[in-house]
Design a protein around this motif. Sequence first.
Motif, PDB file in Angstrom:
ATOM      1  N   VAL A 126       9.535  11.158  -4.535  1.00 46.47           N
ATOM      2  CA  VAL A 126       9.625   9.734  -4.198  1.00 46.47           C
ATOM      3  C   VAL A 126       8.266   9.160  -3.818  1.00 46.47           C
ATOM      4  O   VAL A 126       7.371   9.880  -3.367  1.00 46.47           O
ATOM      5  CB  VAL A 126      10.618   9.467  -3.035  1.00 46.47           C
ATOM      6  CG1 VAL A 126      12.015   9.954  -3.383  1.00 46.47           C
ATOM      7  CG2 VAL A 126      10.135  10.116  -1.747  1.00 46.47           C
ATOM      8  N   THR A 127       8.141   7.865  -4.041  1.00 46.32           N
ATOM      9  CA  THR A 127       6.975   7.117  -3.570  1.00 46.32           C
ATOM     10  C   THR A 127       7.395   6.342  -2.328  1.00 46.32           C
ATOM     11  O   THR A 127       8.479   5.761  -2.305  1.00 46.32           O
ATOM     12  CB  THR A 127       6.478   6.138  -4.663  1.00 46.32           C
ATOM     13  OG1 THR A 127       5.896   6.898  -5.731  1.00 46.32           O
ATOM     14  CG2 THR A 127       5.435   5.180  -4.120  1.00 46.32           C
ATOM     15  N   GLU A 130       9.448   1.345   2.370  1.00 45.61           N
ATOM     16  CA  GLU A 130      10.565   1.637   1.473  1.00 45.61           C
ATOM     17  C   GLU A 130      10.204   2.845   0.622  1.00 45.61           C
ATOM     18  O   GLU A 130       9.034   3.054   0.277  1.00 45.61           O
ATOM     19  CB  GLU A 130      10.907   0.440   0.600  1.00 45.61           C
ATOM     20  CG  GLU A 130       9.791  -0.066  -0.278  1.00 45.61           C
ATOM     21  CD  GLU A 130      10.182  -1.325  -1.051  1.00 45.61           C
ATOM     22  OE1 GLU A 130       9.756  -1.459  -2.210  1.00 45.61           O
ATOM     23  OE2 GLU A 130      10.922  -2.162  -0.479  1.00 45.61           O
ATOM     24  N   ALA A 131      11.211   3.668   0.349  1.00 45.20           N
ATOM     25  CA  ALA A 131      11.023   4.842  -0.504  1.00 45.20           C
ATOM     26  C   ALA A 131      11.831   4.632  -1.772  1.00 45.20           C
ATOM     27  O   ALA A 131      12.969   4.151  -1.721  1.00 45.20           O
ATOM     28  CB  ALA A 131      11.500   6.099   0.220  1.00 45.20           C
ATOM     29  N   GLU A 170       0.839  -1.206   0.000  1.00 43.70           N
ATOM     30  CA  GLU A 170       0.000   0.000   0.000  1.00 43.70           C
ATOM     31  C   GLU A 170       0.876   1.258   0.000  1.00 43.70           C
ATOM     32  O   GLU A 170       1.954   1.283   0.598  1.00 43.70           O
ATOM     33  CB  GLU A 170      -0.907  -0.017   1.236  1.00 43.70           C
ATOM     34  CG  GLU A 170      -2.193   0.759   1.062  1.00 43.70           C
ATOM     35  CD  GLU A 170      -3.160   0.570   2.222  1.00 43.70           C
ATOM     36  OE1 GLU A 170      -4.044   1.428   2.356  1.00 43.70           O
ATOM     37  OE2 GLU A 170      -3.036  -0.420   2.980  1.00 43.70           O
ATOM     38  N   THR A 171       0.414   2.315  -0.673  1.00 39.94           N
ATOM     39  CA  THR A 171       1.188   3.546  -0.811  1.00 39.94           C
ATOM     40  C   THR A 171       0.900   4.521   0.326  1.00 39.94           C
ATOM     41  O   THR A 171      -0.261   4.789   0.636  1.00 39.94           O
ATOM     42  CB  THR A 171       0.874   4.226  -2.160  1.00 39.94           C
ATOM     43  OG1 THR A 171       1.187   3.322  -3.217  1.00 39.94           O
ATOM     44  CG2 THR A 171       1.686   5.496  -2.336  1.00 39.94           C
ATOM     45  N   LEU A 172       1.983   5.046   0.927  1.00 43.24           N
ATOM     46  CA  LEU A 172       1.850   6.061   1.971  1.00 43.24           C
ATOM     47  C   LEU A 172       2.013   7.456   1.383  1.00 43.24           C
ATOM     48  O   LEU A 172       1.332   8.393   1.775  1.00 43.24           O
ATOM     49  CB  LEU A 172       2.902   5.857   3.069  1.00 43.24           C
ATOM     50  CG  LEU A 172       2.705   4.707   4.052  1.00 43.24           C
ATOM     51  CD1 LEU A 172       2.965   3.353   3.401  1.00 43.24           C
ATOM     52  CD2 LEU A 172       3.620   4.876   5.258  1.00 43.24           C
ATOM     53  N   VAL A 173       2.972   7.583   0.469  1.00 41.61           N
ATOM     54  CA  VAL A 173       3.227   8.849  -0.224  1.00 41.61           C
ATOM     55  C   VAL A 173       3.415   8.516  -1.695  1.00 41.61           C
ATOM     56  O   VAL A 173       4.154   7.592  -2.033  1.00 41.61           O
ATOM     57  CB  VAL A 173       4.506   9.550   0.310  1.00 41.61           C
ATOM     58  CG1 VAL A 173       4.769  10.845  -0.457  1.00 41.61           C
ATOM     59  CG2 VAL A 173       4.396   9.827   1.796  1.00 41.61           C
ATOM     60  N   LEU A 174       2.762   9.271  -2.574  1.00 37.61           N
ATOM     61  CA  LEU A 174       2.866   9.004  -4.003  1.00 37.61           C
ATOM     62  C   LEU A 174       3.687  10.089  -4.684  1.00 37.61           C
ATOM     63  O   LEU A 174       3.436  11.285  -4.482  1.00 37.61           O
ATOM     64  CB  LEU A 174       1.462   8.944  -4.626  1.00 37.61           C
ATOM     65  CG  LEU A 174       1.368   8.484  -6.078  1.00 37.61           C
ATOM     66  CD1 LEU A 174       1.875   7.052  -6.236  1.00 37.61           C
ATOM     67  CD2 LEU A 174      -0.068   8.596  -6.579  1.00 37.61           C
ATOM     68  N   ALA A 175       4.681   9.674  -5.466  1.00 40.65           N
ATOM     69  CA  ALA A 175       5.502  10.629  -6.214  1.00 40.65           C
ATOM     70  C   ALA A 175       4.601  11.476  -7.106  1.00 40.65           C
ATOM     71  O   ALA A 175       3.674  10.969  -7.739  1.00 40.65           O
ATOM     72  CB  ALA A 175       6.537   9.888  -7.055  1.00 40.65           C
ATOM     73  N   ILE A 213      15.606   4.580  -2.528  1.00 39.38           N
ATOM     74  CA  ILE A 213      16.163   5.695  -1.776  1.00 39.38           C
ATOM     75  C   ILE A 213      16.486   5.244  -0.350  1.00 39.38           C
ATOM     76  O   ILE A 213      17.578   5.461   0.149  1.00 39.38           O
ATOM     77  CB  ILE A 213      15.181   6.883  -1.732  1.00 39.38           C
ATOM     78  CG1 ILE A 213      14.842   7.347  -3.154  1.00 39.38           C
ATOM     79  CG2 ILE A 213      15.759   8.034  -0.920  1.00 39.38           C
ATOM     80  CD1 ILE A 213      16.004   7.860  -3.963  1.00 39.38           C
ATOM     81  N   SER A 214      15.526   4.583   0.299  1.00 40.01           N
ATOM     82  CA  SER A 214      15.781   4.112   1.661  1.00 40.01           C
ATOM     83  C   SER A 214      14.761   3.065   2.070  1.00 40.01           C
ATOM     84  O   SER A 214      13.707   2.922   1.439  1.00 40.01           O
ATOM     85  CB  SER A 214      15.741   5.279   2.662  1.00 40.01           C
ATOM     86  OG  SER A 214      14.449   5.840   2.700  1.00 40.01           O
ATOM     87  N   GLN A 215      15.112   2.337   3.110  1.00 41.05           N
ATOM     88  CA  GLN A 215      14.203   1.384   3.752  1.00 41.05           C
ATOM     89  C   GLN A 215      14.171   1.719   5.236  1.00 41.05           C
ATOM     90  O   GLN A 215      15.193   2.130   5.796  1.00 41.05           O
ATOM     91  CB  GLN A 215      14.698  -0.049   3.563  1.00 41.05           C
ATOM     92  CG  GLN A 215      14.609  -0.553   2.139  1.00 41.05           C
ATOM     93  CD  GLN A 215      14.941  -2.044   2.056  1.00 41.05           C
ATOM     94  OE1 GLN A 215      15.738  -2.550   2.820  1.00 41.05           O
ATOM     95  NE2 GLN A 215      14.311  -2.726   1.129  1.00 41.05           N
ATOM     96  N   MET A 216      13.021   1.553   5.865  1.00 41.35           N
ATOM     97  CA  MET A 216      12.908   1.892   7.288  1.00 41.35           C
ATOM     98  C   MET A 216      12.062   0.881   8.033  1.00 41.35           C
ATOM     99  O   MET A 216      11.062   0.398   7.503  1.00 41.35           O
ATOM    100  CB  MET A 216      12.247   3.261   7.458  1.00 41.35           C
ATOM    101  CG  MET A 216      13.089   4.422   7.032  1.00 41.35           C
ATOM    102  SD  MET A 216      12.183   5.963   7.288  1.00 41.35           S
ATOM    103  CE  MET A 216      13.291   7.085   6.427  1.00 41.35           C
ATOM    104  N   GLY A 217      12.489   0.614   9.267  1.00 41.81           N
ATOM    105  CA  GLY A 217      11.711  -0.208  10.173  1.00 41.81           C
ATOM    106  C   GLY A 217      11.218   0.667  11.317  1.00 41.81           C
ATOM    107  O   GLY A 217      11.235   1.895  11.214  1.00 41.81           O
TER     108      GLY A 217
END
Length: 228
Positions: A98-99, A63-64, A42-47, A76-80
């Motif tokens: 970024v998405t 992930e971005a 699922e998308t949190l932020v859409l480019a 760009i990055s991955q986050m936990g």
Amino acid sequence: MGMENYLPLLQSTSLFAGLEAEALRVLLGEVGAVLRTYSRGETLVLAGQSNRRVGVVLSGAIEAYHPAASGARLPISQMGPGGVFGDVLGGSSLSSPVTVMASAPCEVLLVPYEKLLLPGADPARQRVLQNLVRTISDKYFLLSRRVDLLLLKSLRAKVCAYLLSEAEVHHSLTFTIPYSRIQLADYLNCDRSALSRELSLMQRDGLLETYKSSFKLLEPDALRHMVL
């Protein structure tokens, strides 16, 4: 879990470091912070769209990536849990380049950026603003290092620079990177088979040992010379 249960985790993040639990709880109420749950994919932020919220990952992973015109995704990055996102562009009227998507089912805390920036004399709000500036600055330097990496001419130089930086982050010559081989090829902006071949050659030459996402650097000085 409710927001109360996540206070210790939030206190450990770069955004809310240094805040007492009660002051943090009050501040989150004042700024209208909300908990949101996302399914994998699922998308949190859409480019291409504006993002006016700062987010903190509470559980799961995100992930971005930068979507290229070719359809490829440049990671760009991955986050936990504890990862902060949306902090760099949340205060801008520009659309996001970024998405950000959920790479695993996750729960995030979302904070309206403009509420965070409201002037206030209370120490908690001032501390968060200081933390926000420091978090953005740290990400600028990480991005700068990424650009330096992509500007290197040869694939071997890129591989060496990346592995040496990961060794520095982990304070060890043995470490596990947050990417699969396919993701690492995307991160280094190279062909996956070329990356596998290069790593095999470097292993044959006694420079490193690798298995899946784990690495052991055997000749760090030799690797440093290859970046120059």
